[in-house]
Design a protein around this motif. Structure first.
Motif, PDB file in Angstrom:
ATOM      1  N   MET A 334       8.591  -9.060 -10.312  1.00 13.78           N
ATOM      2  CA  MET A 334       7.285  -9.368  -9.737  1.00 13.78           C
ATOM      3  C   MET A 334       6.176  -8.740 -10.578  1.00 13.78           C
ATOM      4  O   MET A 334       6.355  -7.679 -11.176  1.00 13.78           O
ATOM      5  N   PHE A 335       5.026  -9.402 -10.569  1.00 18.03           N
ATOM      6  CA  PHE A 335       3.911  -8.932 -11.375  1.00 18.03           C
ATOM      7  C   PHE A 335       2.612  -9.154 -10.620  1.00 18.03           C
ATOM      8  O   PHE A 335       2.423 -10.185  -9.964  1.00 18.03           O
ATOM      9  N   MET A 336       1.721  -8.173 -10.705  1.00 11.87           N
ATOM     10  CA  MET A 336       0.432  -8.256 -10.024  1.00 11.87           C
ATOM     11  C   MET A 336      -0.645  -7.703 -10.965  1.00 11.87           C
ATOM     12  O   MET A 336      -0.560  -6.562 -11.405  1.00 11.87           O
ATOM     13  N   THR A 337      -1.623  -8.526 -11.302  1.00 13.90           N
ATOM     14  CA  THR A 337      -2.759  -8.046 -12.073  1.00 13.90           C
ATOM     15  C   THR A 337      -3.904  -7.742 -11.123  1.00 13.90           C
ATOM     16  O   THR A 337      -4.082  -8.418 -10.100  1.00 13.90           O
ATOM     17  N   VAL A 338      -4.683  -6.716 -11.466  1.00 14.69           N
ATOM     18  CA  VAL A 338      -5.776  -6.239 -10.624  1.00 14.69           C
ATOM     19  C   VAL A 338      -7.091  -6.552 -11.332  1.00 14.69           C
ATOM     20  O   VAL A 338      -7.263  -6.214 -12.505  1.00 14.69           O
ATOM     21  N   LEU A 339      -8.007  -7.203 -10.621  1.00  9.94           N
ATOM     22  CA  LEU A 339      -9.288  -7.599 -11.203  1.00  9.94           C
ATOM     23  C   LEU A 339     -10.423  -6.904 -10.460  1.00  9.94           C
ATOM     24  O   LEU A 339     -10.510  -6.990  -9.238  1.00  9.94           O
ATOM     25  N   ASN A 340     -11.295  -6.244 -11.214  1.00  9.98           N
ATOM     26  CA  ASN A 340     -12.476  -5.622 -10.623  1.00  9.98           C
ATOM     27  C   ASN A 340     -13.708  -6.503 -10.788  1.00  9.98           C
ATOM     28  O   ASN A 340     -14.811  -6.146 -10.400  1.00  9.98           O
ATOM     29  N   LYS A 341     -13.511  -7.660 -11.405  1.00 11.21           N
ATOM     30  CA  LYS A 341     -14.519  -8.723 -11.429  1.00 11.21           C
ATOM     31  C   LYS A 341     -13.794 -10.016 -11.776  1.00 11.21           C
ATOM     32  O   LYS A 341     -12.771  -9.999 -12.470  1.00 11.21           O
ATOM     33  N   THR A 342     -14.310 -11.124 -11.277  1.00  8.34           N
ATOM     34  CA  THR A 342     -13.665 -12.415 -11.523  1.00  8.34           C
ATOM     35  C   THR A 342     -14.593 -13.383 -12.252  1.00  8.34           C
ATOM     36  O   THR A 342     -14.219 -14.527 -12.493  1.00  8.34           O
TER      37      THR A 342
END
Length: 549
Positions: A334-342
């Motif tokens: 499993m993989f999850m990327t974290v975005l602080n802006k889109t």
């Protein structure tokens, strides 16, 4: 627009497709001044330093119609209507338009390739090529290269913006430690995202391998805005290609034809040329075994104090690799990327997100040929394997647990699924009316909680509502999971009769024809596919050079 070069009537190597693999092959093969190389790209060609700003930017915003295949649609799941799908059509391919993540996958991904019949492609054999292609700015040692063409860098944890730091802290509280190197020894954890860019600019395969010095070689021609209609075959050998340039057909003869057109277009070109199941040259595996990473984006409203600093341009900061623990699945799946802006606009700066993905999927689709147009007909069959659906639903529940952490709630709230694509695209347009609407929407996020929830509901359903009903969650995941650009497997490499290419990437049953791109992967790797494709191309170049010697 670059002037059109004169095409040779004959060349030693014609490479069809100027994506990641094509750029690398053209650069490496033309190192030998005794051979001639023609690289054909269907889209535009941009020399390093001359790329449009949306391609050069280290924030990914180049997936625009000008750089994508027009009219390409796919069936995500049986019974769903075809929907548009983004595939690069520009020099550099996906490395010019996608997210710039520089991941390799795990060692046993490649040992699995060898076990499935791709002898010589186990981890020990591919590691030297991963080292050869990279110039890692942060990590050293026997796993890394320091002087390759592709730069790899990371945002250190101390610079992660508030939402990214909070998710990291919450994940650590659930047993995922912070680690330095996603391309190092495999382990679950929170990692800085390895990226192919500088703080301000993308580093694509085109800019890294087709430098001004390489383009000046007299034995290399890079030709753009050309479509290849078929491979010419005579007496069991590929002898060249038929192409169309400015509406006129032309033939280029070649000592060897190399398809690097990608997982969707390489099998389509084989099929158009009479190579495939039930065709003149029977190759049962052409177009079969299509694989991808199913993904579900989850958005949050960021509090004003948690916005990403303008000094940090890239979208990606940190990520989570973790194991689902689902029966009959490998670790690190499993993989999850974290975005602080889109986005770079006011609304995008206020919206963060978690990109939830299954990185070792088991569902299989296919690419066939549209008989009317000759274009690829794509059926992904996403989440057809119950393990994929269950794990993606589990990723939603895991994300909800992270978002419920008190430290995370101090940076973000109002989690929702951004499924209203037309609304989101309209708000992101650069025209004056859309910019005004974007600013109004961003201001609405400061409204009281109830009004804020009403406002974001137009973009998609809330996370809280789906968590209350497991059946509704499963149905939502099935309906809304999207295919990433990490497609592979339609010209599988192996040693059995159903494989399309052998371990030297030669098409079975023909001389003078190879496939070198993600379509040859025997099985999915636990990574974005750009760097694995670069590795395949580097290794293929050495194989081809060795045969010539």
């Amino acid at each position: 627009m670059r002037p059109d070069p004169v095409l040779p009537s004959r060349t030693d190597y014609v490479i069809v497709g100027g994506g990641t693999a094509g750029c690398i092959l053209a650069s490496r093969l033309s190192e030998d001044p005794r051979v001639t190389v023609l690289l054909i790209e269907a889209g535009e060609d941009h020399a390093p330093g001359e790329e449009p700003e949306e391609i050069r930017d280290s924030f990914p915003r180049a997936a625009t119609p000008a750089h994508l295949w027009p009219g390409l649609v796919v069936e995500r799941r049986a019974g769903q209507p075809p929907r548009p799908f983004e595939q690069a059509r520009v020099i550099g391919g996906g490395s010019s338009v996608m997210g710039m993540l520089a991941m390799r996958g795990l060692p046993d991904d490649y040992d699995q390739w060898a076990a499935e019949g791709a002898q010589g492609w186990g981890w020990a054999e591919v590691l030297p090529y991963f080292r050869k292609l990279e110039r890692d700015e942060d990590c050293d040692g026997p796993l890394h290269g320091r002087d390759g063409p592709l730069s790899v860098r990371r945002q250190p944890p101390e610079s992660w913006p508030p939402f990214c730091r909070a998710i990291s802290d919450a994940a650590q509280g659930r047993g995922l430690p912070v680690a330095e190197d996603l391309n190092g020894p495999p382990a679950d954890g929170v990692y800085p995202v390895p990226m192919n860019n500088t703080p301000r600019h993308r580093v694509s395969a085109a800019s890294a391998y087709l430098t001004a010095e390489v383009r000046a070689r007299r034995n290399l021609v890079v030709a753009a805005r050309i479509s290849v209609s078929s491979i010419l075959i005579r007496d069991g050998r590929a002898t060249g290609v038929e192409l169309v340039r400015d509406g006129a057909a032309q033939i280029v003869e070649a000592g060897e034809v190399i398809l690097s057109a990608g997982t969707l277009h390489s099998p389509a070109l084989l099929l158009r040329s009479g190579i495939g199941p039930g065709l003149r040259i029977a190759a049962a595996g052409v177009g079969a075994g299509l694989q991808n990473h199913p993904l579900l984006p989850l958005s949050v409203v960021l509090r004003r104090h948690a916005l990403q600093s303008d000094a940090i341009r890239p979208a990606f900061q940190n990520c989570l690799r973790y194991s689902s623990g689902h029966p009959d699945t490998p670790g690190g799946d499993m993989f999850m990327t974290v975005l602080n802006k889109t986005g770079l606009h006011p609304l995008g700066r206020r919206i963060g997100g978690l990109m939830l993905a299954v990185y070792k999927s088991f569902s299989r689709g296919e690419v066939t040929l549209d008989p009317a147009s000759g274009a690829p007909r794509v059926r992904f069959n996403l989440l057809a394997d119950e393990r994929d659906e269950a794990r993606l639903a589990g990723a939603v529940r895991f994300a909800a647990a992270l978002l419920a952490d008190p430290a995370v709630r101090r940076t973000a709230d109002t989690a929702f699924f951004p499924v209203n694509g037309p609304l989101i695209q309209r708000l992101a347009r650069p025209d004056p009316a859309s910019r005004v609407a974007n600013r109004i929407a961003a201001a609405a996020l400061d409204a009281p909680a109830m009004l804020r929830r009403i406002a974001v509901r137009r973009a998609g359903p809330s996370l809280d509502r789906l968590l209350r009903d497991e059946e509704a969650l499963r149905a939502f995941v099935r309906d809304q999971a999207v295919p990433t650009g990490h497609v592979c497997g339609t010209c599988r490499m192996g040693s059995d009769d159903a494989s399309v290419v052998d371990p030297r990437l030669r098409v079975r049953g023909l001389d003078g024809l190879r496939v070198v791109d993600a379509s040859v992967m025997p099985s999915m790797v636990r990574a974005n596919t750009n760097i694995p494709v670069a590795m395949i191309a580097e290794k293929a170049a050495d194989i081809i050079k060795g045969e010539r010697r």
